[in-house]
Design an enzyme around this catalytic site. Sequence first.
Site, mmCIF file in Angstrom:
data_model
loop_
_atom_site.group_PDB
_atom_site.id
_atom_site.type_symbol
_atom_site.label_atom_id
_atom_site.label_comp_id
_atom_site.label_asym_id
_atom_site.label_seq_id
_atom_site.Cartn_x
_atom_site.Cartn_y
_atom_site.Cartn_z
ATOM 1 N N ASP A 1 -40.462 38.974 49.002
ATOM 2 C CA ASP A 1 -41.819 39.286 49.430
ATOM 3 C C ASP A 1 -42.754 38.324 48.721
ATOM 4 O OD1 ASP A 1 -44.043 40.442 50.422
ATOM 5 O OD2 ASP A 1 -43.715 42.431 49.544
ATOM 6 N N ASP B 1 -49.795 36.944 53.006
ATOM 7 C CA ASP B 1 -50.751 37.570 53.904
ATOM 8 C C ASP B 1 -51.817 38.317 53.114
ATOM 9 O OD1 ASP B 1 -48.793 39.295 52.977
ATOM 10 O OD2 ASP B 1 -48.980 40.668 54.649
ATOM 11 N N CYS C 1 -21.135 61.313 49.217
ATOM 12 C CA CYS C 1 -21.140 59.939 48.676
ATOM 13 C C CYS C 1 -20.483 59.907 47.289
ATOM 14 C CB CYS C 1 -22.566 59.385 48.640
ATOM 15 S SG CYS C 1 -23.476 59.696 47.119
HETATM 16 ZN ZN ZN Z 1 -24.797 61.572 47.465
#
Ligand code: ZN
Length: 527
Positions: A85, A120, A274
């Site tokens: 960025d 910008d 996860c």
């Molecule tokens: Zn998780």
Amino acid sequence: MSFQVHAKDLLGRVGTIRTKSGAFDTPHMFPVLDPYHQVLDQKFFDGARIGAVMTNAYLLKRGQRASEPPDVHTTLGFNKSVATDSGAYQILQYGGVQVKPAEIIEYQERIGSDIGVILDVPTGFRSDPSRARWTVDETVRRADAALESMTREDILWMGPVQGGVHLREVERSAREMSKRDFPIYALGSPTELMESQRYDILADMVVAAKSNLPKGKPLHLFGAGHPVLFPFLVALGCDLFDSAAYALYARVGRYLTSEGTQLLGDMVEFACPCPACADLSPAEVLNSDPKQRELRLIQHNLWACFSELRRIREAIRRGRLWELLESRARVHPALMDCFARVRTHSGLLESFTPVVKPHGIFHLSASSEDRPEALRYRAKLSRSTDERGKTVLVLPGRWRRPFHEDPRYQVVANSFDDHRNVSICYYSPSWGPVPIELDETFPIAQAEGRDLGDADLYQSKAEDVTLFVMTLRPRSVILVSHGDFGRRVTEAMRKTLGKRRVVVLDGEKLKPQAIIKSVERRISTDA
Ligand SMILES: [Zn+2]
């Protein structure tokens, strides 16, 4: 370096972006990394299959004193695509530091960014119209200066669209930027809208930009990083996001899910499969060393973002993005508002949705009325009135598809299907009028619907059936009434066409043969 689209649904698409450092799938979120506070390593990114990250070129430039800054991949310890960025936001925040557009371009070129952003001027949330106008004009001027100064051709540059909440300015900005050849376009300033949950305005902003940008190029949305918003933003045409929210939230014990944010301290069990959640309980994570706790949350938050992005990609591939929006809208009232606003753009969504879908669709609720397939069905219906001037036999269409194979009325339909003076039309609680000619076409035959028992929906569908039958200019109408919906259709039909032109037969009492006889009698009277 390219952007290739593999599947589309609504304005959403599944694609691949190739940079000089590798390829990654879109929709994608660049996790924003702090170059001075690195907690994740390449092994984690590989394991989570995250192929592109972002960092801030301005902060990097400010912190590096060496005359020849190292390659950004080395600095981050990440060997795949790195987006940088320009740091325009920080520059504004720290108060008007004068950095020339060319300087930021040159710096991003020197550190070997794969994707770069020109300098910008963010419009922000609170700009008045004249300030917004200036930020748009100034961003265009800087874009021209930046394009002049670029020397490397192996970097994908983002052209930012500004304008903030001033939609006319967003449209103008998008039109101006699209005259300049950027491989990626980006929409700025949505962060405060997201924080204040003004998702309705956000949706309008995205549409204002998207409808004025080249269709074949990816659209990046700055600063969006909560998985609850991804389905809606993708459906409106965003391909890329970037965010540090995953890390900022982790710091204060916030746990991201596709249904919202939870506090680690409030949780008893992790439902997430996860690796960061698999082997410990929330209490164990909460009581672990603060650094470990933060790391776990950072990892989980990224998994949550990426598993939602994968779910969205699968939904697009299956042609079921609308169904995902229907379910995600129900997790929070603000998302319901967001979905309501997305639905006001249904015409635009329709124009981008493939006509042929790999799977059938679901008609879930009144909001399914705005899905592209429903819009198209209504358009097709208005064109299918070549059955004019006949006796119209109106039958219930609800228990099985195609409607004419429903055993309850199959014999009746078969008896008059080929009759030259009879036209058959079903009344369906999902679709309203369904002429027998369309009974086997997409999406009617491939849609799973349900009778919601909703009085308002019955009423509006009953009116649709009546209006459609009117367009057939019938000699007379024979309606087989069945259940509450049948009674609504009867009322609507009699009110509009007059009691004498509508013969109503009670489908719940009469046997098919008796219905057939009554219809035959009526046809002979009509003739
Ligand atoms: Zn998780």
